[in-house]
Design a protein around this motif. Structure first.
Motif, PDB file in Angstrom:
ATOM      1  N   MET A 126       4.575  -9.327  11.449  1.00 57.51           N
ATOM      2  CA  MET A 126       5.245  -8.048  11.341  1.00 57.51           C
ATOM      3  C   MET A 126       4.083  -7.185  11.604  1.00 57.51           C
ATOM      4  O   MET A 126       2.875  -7.085  11.354  1.00 57.51           O
ATOM      5  N   LEU A 127       4.789  -5.946  12.066  1.00 57.17           N
ATOM      6  CA  LEU A 127       3.531  -4.483  12.372  1.00 57.17           C
ATOM      7  C   LEU A 127       3.313  -4.105  10.970  1.00 57.17           C
ATOM      8  O   LEU A 127       3.985  -3.954  10.249  1.00 57.17           O
ATOM      9  N   THR A 128       1.913  -3.820  11.109  1.00 57.05           N
ATOM     10  CA  THR A 128       1.485  -3.400   9.890  1.00 57.05           C
ATOM     11  C   THR A 128       0.327  -2.308  10.087  1.00 57.05           C
ATOM     12  O   THR A 128      -0.351  -2.064  10.989  1.00 57.05           O
ATOM     13  N   TRP A 129       0.725  -1.242   9.167  1.00 56.53           N
ATOM     14  CA  TRP A 129      -0.224  -0.138   9.234  1.00 56.53           C
ATOM     15  C   TRP A 129      -0.910   0.080   8.129  1.00 56.53           C
ATOM     16  O   TRP A 129      -0.752  -0.294   6.905  1.00 56.53           O
ATOM     17  N   VAL A 130      -2.162   0.553   8.487  1.00 52.77           N
ATOM     18  CA  VAL A 130      -3.235   0.864   7.501  1.00 52.77           C
ATOM     19  C   VAL A 130      -3.536   2.149   7.676  1.00 52.77           C
ATOM     20  O   VAL A 130      -3.900   2.662   8.751  1.00 52.77           O
ATOM     21  N   ILE A 131      -3.396   3.194   6.754  1.00 54.97           N
ATOM     22  CA  ILE A 131      -3.833   4.792   6.822  1.00 54.97           C
ATOM     23  C   ILE A 131      -4.600   4.833   5.496  1.00 54.97           C
ATOM     24  O   ILE A 131      -4.234   4.354   4.464  1.00 54.97           O
ATOM     25  N   TYR A 132      -5.610   5.530   5.667  1.00 51.44           N
ATOM     26  CA  TYR A 132      -6.719   5.780   4.634  1.00 51.44           C
ATOM     27  C   TYR A 132      -7.277   7.089   4.798  1.00 51.44           C
ATOM     28  O   TYR A 132      -7.208   7.801   5.580  1.00 51.44           O
ATOM     29  N   ASP A 133      -7.842   7.565   3.594  1.00 53.69           N
ATOM     30  CA  ASP A 133      -8.725   8.642   3.390  1.00 53.69           C
ATOM     31  C   ASP A 133      -9.688   8.375   2.187  1.00 53.69           C
ATOM     32  O   ASP A 133      -9.287   7.812   1.123  1.00 53.69           O
ATOM     33  N   ILE A 134     -10.850   8.067   3.039  1.00 53.84           N
ATOM     34  CA  ILE A 134     -11.613   7.595   2.047  1.00 53.84           C
ATOM     35  C   ILE A 134     -13.122   8.458   1.906  1.00 53.84           C
ATOM     36  O   ILE A 134     -13.423   8.828   3.078  1.00 53.84           O
ATOM     37  N   VAL A 135     -13.648   8.455   0.828  1.00 56.89           N
ATOM     38  CA  VAL A 135     -14.584   9.660   0.517  1.00 56.89           C
ATOM     39  C   VAL A 135     -16.064   8.980   1.163  1.00 56.89           C
ATOM     40  O   VAL A 135     -16.650   9.841   2.075  1.00 56.89           O
ATOM     41  N   SER A 136     -16.464   8.062   1.045  1.00 57.08           N
ATOM     42  CA  SER A 136     -17.623   7.357   1.106  1.00 57.08           C
ATOM     43  C   SER A 136     -17.717   6.830   2.656  1.00 57.08           C
ATOM     44  O   SER A 136     -16.886   6.087   3.059  1.00 57.08           O
ATOM     45  N   ASN A 137     -18.899   7.192   3.432  1.00 56.51           N
ATOM     46  CA  ASN A 137     -19.004   6.770   4.698  1.00 56.51           C
ATOM     47  C   ASN A 137     -18.974   5.270   4.839  1.00 56.51           C
ATOM     48  O   ASN A 137     -18.684   4.495   5.439  1.00 56.51           O
ATOM     49  N   TYR A 154      -5.511  -2.579  15.592  1.00 52.57           N
ATOM     50  CA  TYR A 154      -6.161  -1.566  16.548  1.00 52.57           C
ATOM     51  C   TYR A 154      -6.082  -0.154  15.955  1.00 52.57           C
ATOM     52  O   TYR A 154      -5.136   0.216  15.391  1.00 52.57           O
ATOM     53  N   ARG A 155      -7.207   0.392  16.326  1.00 54.06           N
ATOM     54  CA  ARG A 155      -7.299   1.939  15.752  1.00 54.06           C
ATOM     55  C   ARG A 155      -6.640   2.905  16.620  1.00 54.06           C
ATOM     56  O   ARG A 155      -6.797   2.914  17.905  1.00 54.06           O
ATOM     57  N   VAL A 156      -5.485   3.523  16.055  1.00 52.26           N
ATOM     58  CA  VAL A 156      -4.550   4.405  16.779  1.00 52.26           C
ATOM     59  C   VAL A 156      -5.237   5.728  16.512  1.00 52.26           C
ATOM     60  O   VAL A 156      -4.577   6.802  17.336  1.00 52.26           O
ATOM     61  N   GLN A 157      -5.603   6.179  15.419  1.00 53.37           N
ATOM     62  CA  GLN A 157      -6.292   7.367  15.173  1.00 53.37           C
ATOM     63  C   GLN A 157      -7.455   7.289  14.228  1.00 53.37           C
ATOM     64  O   GLN A 157      -7.659   6.131  13.996  1.00 53.37           O
ATOM     65  N   LYS A 158      -8.237   8.100  13.924  1.00 54.49           N
ATOM     66  CA  LYS A 158      -9.410   8.045  13.317  1.00 54.49           C
ATOM     67  C   LYS A 158      -9.223   7.296  12.022  1.00 54.49           C
ATOM     68  O   LYS A 158     -10.154   6.495  11.345  1.00 54.49           O
ATOM     69  N   SER A 159      -8.167   7.536  11.291  1.00 52.63           N
ATOM     70  CA  SER A 159      -8.099   7.001  10.026  1.00 52.63           C
ATOM     71  C   SER A 159      -6.711   6.084   9.924  1.00 52.63           C
ATOM     72  O   SER A 159      -6.087   6.005   8.819  1.00 52.63           O
ATOM     73  N   VAL A 160      -6.317   5.646  11.016  1.00 50.20           N
ATOM     74  CA  VAL A 160      -5.012   4.850  11.188  1.00 50.20           C
ATOM     75  C   VAL A 160      -5.171   3.730  11.867  1.00 50.20           C
ATOM     76  O   VAL A 160      -5.836   3.789  13.266  1.00 50.20           O
ATOM     77  N   PHE A 161      -4.971   2.394  11.406  1.00 50.25           N
ATOM     78  CA  PHE A 161      -4.798   1.129  12.040  1.00 50.25           C
ATOM     79  C   PHE A 161      -3.587   0.574  12.183  1.00 50.25           C
ATOM     80  O   PHE A 161      -2.753   0.817  11.312  1.00 50.25           O
ATOM     81  N   LEU A 162      -3.161   0.014  13.344  1.00 49.76           N
ATOM     82  CA  LEU A 162      -1.863  -0.666  13.608  1.00 49.76           C
ATOM     83  C   LEU A 162      -2.079  -2.078  14.173  1.00 49.76           C
ATOM     84  O   LEU A 162      -2.786  -2.313  15.164  1.00 49.76           O
ATOM     85  N   GLY A 163      -0.996  -3.246  14.000  1.00 53.58           N
ATOM     86  CA  GLY A 163      -1.242  -4.291  14.516  1.00 53.58           C
ATOM     87  C   GLY A 163      -0.239  -5.245  13.898  1.00 53.58           C
ATOM     88  O   GLY A 163       0.609  -4.942  13.016  1.00 53.58           O
ATOM     89  N   ASP A 164      -0.340  -6.377  14.535  1.00 53.53           N
ATOM     90  CA  ASP A 164       0.837  -7.482  14.118  1.00 53.53           C
ATOM     91  C   ASP A 164       0.047  -8.472  13.195  1.00 53.53           C
ATOM     92  O   ASP A 164      -0.889  -9.117  13.640  1.00 53.53           O
ATOM     93  N   LEU A 165       0.346  -8.694  11.937  1.00 51.17           N
ATOM     94  CA  LEU A 165      -0.161  -9.654  11.030  1.00 51.17           C
ATOM     95  C   LEU A 165       0.841 -10.635  10.531  1.00 51.17           C
ATOM     96  O   LEU A 165       1.915 -10.187  10.478  1.00 51.17           O
TER      97      LEU A 165
END
Length: 96
Positions: free
Chosen positions: A1-12, A28-39
């Motif tokens: 299934m296509l999976t998105w991970v979108i985050y806003d993380i304070v600590s480097n 796969y990283r598609v933007q600086k704070s966004v990943f997309l892939g098939d899991l």
């Protein structure tokens, strides 16, 4: 299934751990704070649990959700949808 991970993380340090984990599960990283892939379903559940254990729940936010390819195609992309430095044409063609 296509999976998105979108985050806003304070600590480097935490952000780098999140990035490494996303890449390690094949996203796969598609933007600086966004990943997309098939899991696979079990990898999706495992990823959610691991990311949950990494973040500071008072300061950070992470969205992890699935989407069908048909839903992704319906969503449409406007403007510069992907950061060209992070995403290759091969990755774009894999999902669109």
């Amino acid at each position: 299934m296509l999976t998105w991970v979108i985050y806003d993380i304070v600590s480097n340090k935490t952000r780098n751990k999140i990035i490494k984990k996303c890449k390690n599960v094949g996203l796969y990283r598609v933007q600086k704070s966004v990943f997309l892939g098939d899991l696979e379903s079990n990898k999706f559940d495992e990823l959610k649990l691991e990311l949950d254990s990494m973040i500071n729940k008072d300061n950070d936010s992470v969205y992890v959700f699935t989407m069908s390819k048909a839903e992704l195609n319906k969503a449409g992309l406007l403007g510069q949808a992907f950061d060209k430095e992070l995403v290759t044409d091969e990755i774009i063609s894999k999902f669109f």
